[in-house]
Design a protein around this motif. Structure first.
Motif, mmCIF file in Angstrom:
data_model
loop_
_atom_site.group_PDB
_atom_site.id
_atom_site.type_symbol
_atom_site.label_atom_id
_atom_site.label_comp_id
_atom_site.label_asym_id
_atom_site.label_seq_id
_atom_site.Cartn_x
_atom_site.Cartn_y
_atom_site.Cartn_z
ATOM 1 N N TYR A 76 49.192 51.081 -33.164
ATOM 2 C CA TYR A 76 50.086 51.751 -32.221
ATOM 3 C C TYR A 76 50.718 53.002 -32.805
ATOM 4 O O TYR A 76 51.043 53.056 -33.993
ATOM 5 N N SER A 77 50.888 53.989 -31.956
ATOM 6 C CA SER A 77 51.728 55.143 -32.240
ATOM 7 C C SER A 77 52.525 55.401 -30.968
ATOM 8 O O SER A 77 52.058 55.073 -29.865
ATOM 9 N N TYR A 78 53.727 55.966 -31.096
ATOM 10 C CA TYR A 78 54.649 56.011 -29.969
ATOM 11 C C TYR A 78 55.051 57.425 -29.572
ATOM 12 O O TYR A 78 55.187 58.305 -30.413
ATOM 13 N N PHE A 79 55.258 57.600 -28.267
ATOM 14 C CA PHE A 79 55.934 58.800 -27.781
ATOM 15 C C PHE A 79 57.143 58.367 -26.967
ATOM 16 O O PHE A 79 57.170 57.274 -26.414
ATOM 17 N N ASP A 80 58.169 59.237 -26.922
ATOM 18 C CA ASP A 80 59.380 58.894 -26.170
ATOM 19 C C ASP A 80 59.395 59.558 -24.805
ATOM 20 O O ASP A 80 60.222 59.228 -23.958
ATOM 21 N N SER A 81 58.486 60.530 -24.572
ATOM 22 C CA SER A 81 58.340 61.146 -23.268
ATOM 23 C C SER A 81 56.910 61.661 -23.167
ATOM 24 O O SER A 81 56.244 61.905 -24.182
ATOM 25 N N GLU A 82 56.435 61.823 -21.938
ATOM 26 C CA GLU A 82 55.072 62.331 -21.766
ATOM 27 C C GLU A 82 54.950 63.771 -22.253
ATOM 28 O O GLU A 82 53.893 64.164 -22.757
ATOM 29 N N ASP A 83 56.012 64.546 -22.105
ATOM 30 C CA ASP A 83 55.990 65.909 -22.641
ATOM 31 C C ASP A 83 55.786 65.885 -24.151
ATOM 32 O O ASP A 83 54.997 66.659 -24.710
ATOM 33 N N ASP A 84 56.502 64.982 -24.816
ATOM 34 C CA ASP A 84 56.385 64.833 -26.262
ATOM 35 C C ASP A 84 54.961 64.428 -26.646
ATOM 36 O O ASP A 84 54.340 65.002 -27.555
ATOM 37 N N GLY A 85 54.409 63.430 -25.932
ATOM 38 C CA GLY A 85 53.056 62.975 -26.224
ATOM 39 C C GLY A 85 52.028 64.056 -25.970
ATOM 40 O O GLY A 85 51.087 64.236 -26.764
ATOM 41 N N PHE A 86 52.194 64.796 -24.879
ATOM 42 C CA PHE A 86 51.259 65.863 -24.537
ATOM 43 C C PHE A 86 51.244 66.943 -25.612
ATOM 44 O O PHE A 86 50.183 67.372 -26.066
ATOM 45 N N GLN A 87 52.429 67.365 -26.034
ATOM 46 C CA GLN A 87 52.513 68.424 -27.038
ATOM 47 C C GLN A 87 51.912 67.978 -28.368
ATOM 48 O O GLN A 87 51.246 68.762 -29.055
ATOM 49 N N LYS A 88 52.126 66.718 -28.717
ATOM 50 C CA LYS A 88 51.579 66.221 -29.978
ATOM 51 C C LYS A 88 50.047 66.210 -29.937
ATOM 52 O O LYS A 88 49.380 66.607 -30.907
ATOM 53 N N MET A 89 49.474 65.806 -28.806
ATOM 54 C CA MET A 89 48.018 65.787 -28.700
ATOM 55 C C MET A 89 47.455 67.199 -28.609
ATOM 56 O O MET A 89 46.397 67.494 -29.174
ATOM 57 N N ARG A 90 48.143 68.089 -27.940
ATOM 58 C CA ARG A 90 47.689 69.483 -27.891
ATOM 59 C C ARG A 90 47.698 70.113 -29.281
ATOM 60 O O ARG A 90 46.926 71.031 -29.559
ATOM 61 N N ALA A 91 48.566 69.597 -30.143
ATOM 62 C CA ALA A 91 48.658 70.126 -31.507
ATOM 63 C C ALA A 91 47.598 69.527 -32.438
ATOM 64 O O ALA A 91 47.545 69.882 -33.612
ATOM 65 N N GLY A 92 46.790 68.590 -31.912
ATOM 66 C CA GLY A 92 45.694 68.074 -32.718
ATOM 67 C C GLY A 92 45.691 66.578 -32.963
ATOM 68 O O GLY A 92 44.714 66.039 -33.507
ATOM 69 N N PHE A 93 46.746 65.859 -32.586
ATOM 70 C CA PHE A 93 46.764 64.411 -32.761
ATOM 71 C C PHE A 93 45.764 63.779 -31.798
ATOM 72 O O PHE A 93 45.754 64.086 -30.603
ATOM 73 N N GLU A 94 44.902 62.886 -32.305
ATOM 74 C CA GLU A 94 43.844 62.303 -31.488
ATOM 75 C C GLU A 94 43.882 60.778 -31.553
ATOM 76 O O GLU A 94 43.221 60.156 -32.391
ATOM 77 N N PRO A 95 44.648 60.144 -30.673
ATOM 78 C CA PRO A 95 44.582 58.682 -30.574
ATOM 79 C C PRO A 95 43.297 58.298 -29.850
ATOM 80 O O PRO A 95 42.563 59.166 -29.353
ATOM 81 N N ASP A 96 43.019 57.026 -29.778
ATOM 82 C CA ASP A 96 41.845 56.570 -29.035
ATOM 83 C C ASP A 96 42.164 56.357 -27.562
ATOM 84 O O ASP A 96 41.291 56.487 -26.704
ATOM 85 N N MET A 97 43.410 56.030 -27.271
ATOM 86 C CA MET A 97 43.811 55.793 -25.891
ATOM 87 C C MET A 97 45.306 56.032 -25.762
ATOM 88 O O MET A 97 46.034 56.105 -26.761
ATOM 89 N N HIS A 98 45.764 56.133 -24.503
ATOM 90 C CA HIS A 98 47.182 56.436 -24.285
ATOM 91 C C HIS A 98 47.653 55.855 -22.960
ATOM 92 O O HIS A 98 46.868 55.279 -22.203
ATOM 93 N N PHE A 99 48.951 56.039 -22.680
ATOM 94 C CA PHE A 99 49.596 55.392 -21.538
ATOM 95 C C PHE A 99 50.373 56.429 -20.714
ATOM 96 O O PHE A 99 51.590 56.466 -20.732
ATOM 97 N N PRO A 100 49.682 57.286 -19.948
ATOM 98 C CA PRO A 100 50.374 58.266 -19.121
ATOM 99 C C PRO A 100 50.847 57.662 -17.795
ATOM 100 O O PRO A 100 50.451 56.545 -17.436
ATOM 101 N N CYS A 101 51.668 58.400 -17.077
ATOM 102 C CA CYS A 101 52.033 58.052 -15.713
ATOM 103 C C CYS A 101 51.326 59.005 -14.757
ATOM 104 O O CYS A 101 50.812 60.057 -15.158
ATOM 105 N N SER A 102 51.299 58.658 -13.495
ATOM 106 C CA SER A 102 50.410 59.314 -12.543
ATOM 107 C C SER A 102 50.655 60.808 -12.402
ATOM 108 O O SER A 102 49.704 61.581 -12.217
ATOM 109 N N ALA A 103 51.902 61.242 -12.486
ATOM 110 C CA ALA A 103 52.222 62.643 -12.201
ATOM 111 C C ALA A 103 51.594 63.611 -13.201
ATOM 112 O O ALA A 103 51.378 64.778 -12.878
#
Length: 380
Positions: A76-103
Motif C-alpha cells: 500500500y501507498s497512500y494519498f490524502d486527496s485525489e489532487d495529491d495522488g494525481f500530482q504524484k503520479m504525474r511526477a513519475g510515481f507508478e503504482p500498479d493500481m489506485h482508488f479514484p472517484c468518478s469525477a
C-alpha cells in the motif's frame, strides 16, 4: 487526540477514511494536506501489487479473497486527496493500481493513468449493481477503466420536528435551501461543485454540462440564498451539533452526517429526515482502476484479484456496517434490515433507491465554479 498519536494511527492504517475525517473535524480542520507515504502498510513482498489508495482501505477485511489466494495483502501507498495522488503520479510515481472517484476519471484517463480492466477476471462482477456499471466515465473509448466499489449521497438532512412540512416526500426538494421561513437556520456545504450542481438541478440545467452563462445564473441564484445561511462548513461534527441543538434546521451534507446527528442527539427525542429531492440527490462513487505500469510489471492479473476482493459481498458488508458507506455489490446488503439501511441514508432496494439520482461527474469548468463560489461567499 494528540496530534502525534493521530499521525501514527493515520500512517499505520489504523484509521478509516471516515474516522480520519471525524478526527480532523474535531480539531477544527475541514481538509488536510498530509504528505503521501510511499511505504507499505504490510510486509507484503515485492511480487504483490502496489495499491495507491486512501487511508483505511488497507483493512484486511477488504482483502479476504486476495489473502486466501496469495497469502498476502497487496502493498500500500497512500494519498490524502485525489489532487495529491494525481500530482504524484504525474511526477513519475507508478503504482500498479489506485482508488479514484468518478469525477476525476476523464482527467486521469487523459493523463495516461488508466489501463483497461478485464471484467472476465472478476468473479464478483455479475453482482455489481447495473446502475454503477453504466455510470458516466466508467467506460472510456470502449474500454472499462474503472470498477465502482463504494458510494454515498449528498442531500439535505432536515429537523422535521422543527420543519414538519419536509417530512412529506412531495415537499422534498433542493429548493428548501431557498425557504425564507428558515433564514439564519440553514447550513450550507463549502464544496463548490456540490452546491453548484444542486443549484443547477433547481434551475433545470445539466450540472456537469453547464455553459458559462448557466454557471453565472447559478451564482446569481446562490447570491439570493447566501443571506439565509447560518453556517458554511465541511465539518460533519459541526453540522451534527448544530442540528442536534436546533441552531440550524437543515444542512447540506453526505449521508454520513446521519451518524453524527445520531451521536450528537443521543438521549433526545428530536426527529429528522434525510430527504430525497425530487430533482435527484447527488451520488458520489469511488472505485478501483489499474495503472498501465501493472502490465509492464507483470501485476495485471493480481490487480484483478485485489479488485475482486474489494467488490466482494464480504467486503461490502464490512464497509456498510462499519463505515456506513454504500457498496457496489448487491449481495452486500443481504444481512441488513431496511430499517438499519434507511437509518444511515441507504436502502435495501438499491436499484430503486438510486433510480432518481445525479451522479457526480467532472464539471466543464471547475476553475470558474470555484471562482464564482468564492465571489458569492465574499458578497460579490
Amino acid at each position: 487526540m494528540n496530534i502525534n498519536r493521530f499521525q501514527d494511527m493515520l500512517y499505520s492504517g489504523q484509521l478509516t477514511r471516515r474516522e480520519t475525517k471525524k478526527i480532523l473535524a474535531s480539531m477544527g480542520i475541514g481538509t488536510v494536506m498530509l504528505p503521501s507515504i510511499g511505504g507499505t502498510a504490510s510486509a507484503a513482498p515485492e511480487d504483490h501489487p502496489l495499491f495507491f489508495t486512501w487511508v483505511g482501505y488497507d483493512s484486511p477485511e477488504f482483502m479476504v479473497h486476495c489473502i486466501e489466494k496469495y497469502g498476502e495483502e497487496p502493498r500500500y501507498s497512500y494519498f490524502d486527496s485525489e489532487d495529491d495522488g494525481f500530482q504524484k503520479m504525474r511526477a513519475g510515481f507508478e503504482p500498479d493500481m489506485h482508488f479514484p472517484c468518478s469525477a476525476v476519471l476523464p482527467l486521469w484517463n487523459d493523463a495516461g493513468l488508466l489501463a483497461p480492466v478485464d471484467t472476465s477476471l472478476l468473479s464478483n462482477w455479475p453482482d455489481v449493481l447495473d446502475v454503477f456499471k453504466s455510470a458516466p466515465s466508467t467506460v472510456i473509448d470502449g474500454n472499462r477503466v474503472y470498477v465502482p466499489e463504494d458510494w454515498g449521497q449528498t442531500s439535505i438532512l432536515i429537523r422535521t420536528d422543527l420543519a414538519p412540512e419536509f417530512a412529506d416526500p412531495e415537499n422534498q426538494s433542493w429548493t428548501a435551501l431557498w425557504d425564507e421561513r428558515y433564514a439564519g437556520r440553514i447550513a450550507m456545504t463549502n464544496y463548490s461543485y456540490i452546491i453548484f450542481a444542486a443549484t443547477a438541478l433547481v434551475s433545470g440545467f445539466k450540472p456537469w454540462d453547464m455553459t458559462s452563462e448557466e454557471m453565472e445564473a447559478c451564482a446569481d441564484l446562490l447570491r439570493k440564498q447566501m443571506p439565509l445561511n447560518r453556517i458554511i462548513t465541511d465539518s460533519n461534527t459541526e453540522l451534527g451539533q448544530a442540528l442536534a441543538s436546533g441552531e440550524v434546521v437543515m444542512a447540506v451534507a453526505e449521508n454520513s452526517l446521519i451518524w453524527d446527528v445520531q451521536e450528537a442527539a443521543r438521549g433526545t427525542d428530536i426527529e429528522w429526515t434525510w430527504i430525497v429531492p425530487k430533482e435527484g440527490a447527488l451520488t458520489w462513487h469511488c472505485g478501483l482502476s489499474i495503472h498501465p505500469a501493472a502490465i509492464r510489471n507483470g501485476m495485471y492479473e493480481k490487480c484483478h484479484e485485489v479488485i475482486d476482493s474489494m467488490i466482494s459481498p464480504e467486503a461490502g458488508a464490512f464497509e456498510i456496517e462499519n463505515w456506513n458507506y454504500g457498496h457496489s455489490n448487491r449481495r452486500s446488503y443481504d444481512g441488513f434490515s431496511d430499517e438499519f439501511l434507511r437509518s444511515i441514508g441507504l436502502a435495501k432496494d438499491v436499484d430503486a433507491f438510486l433510480g432518481q439520482t445525479a451522479f457526480v461527474q467532472e464539471m466543464n469548468d471547475i476553475k470558474m465554479i470555484t471562482e464564482l463560489w468564492e465571489a458569492v461567499k465574499a458578497g460579490f
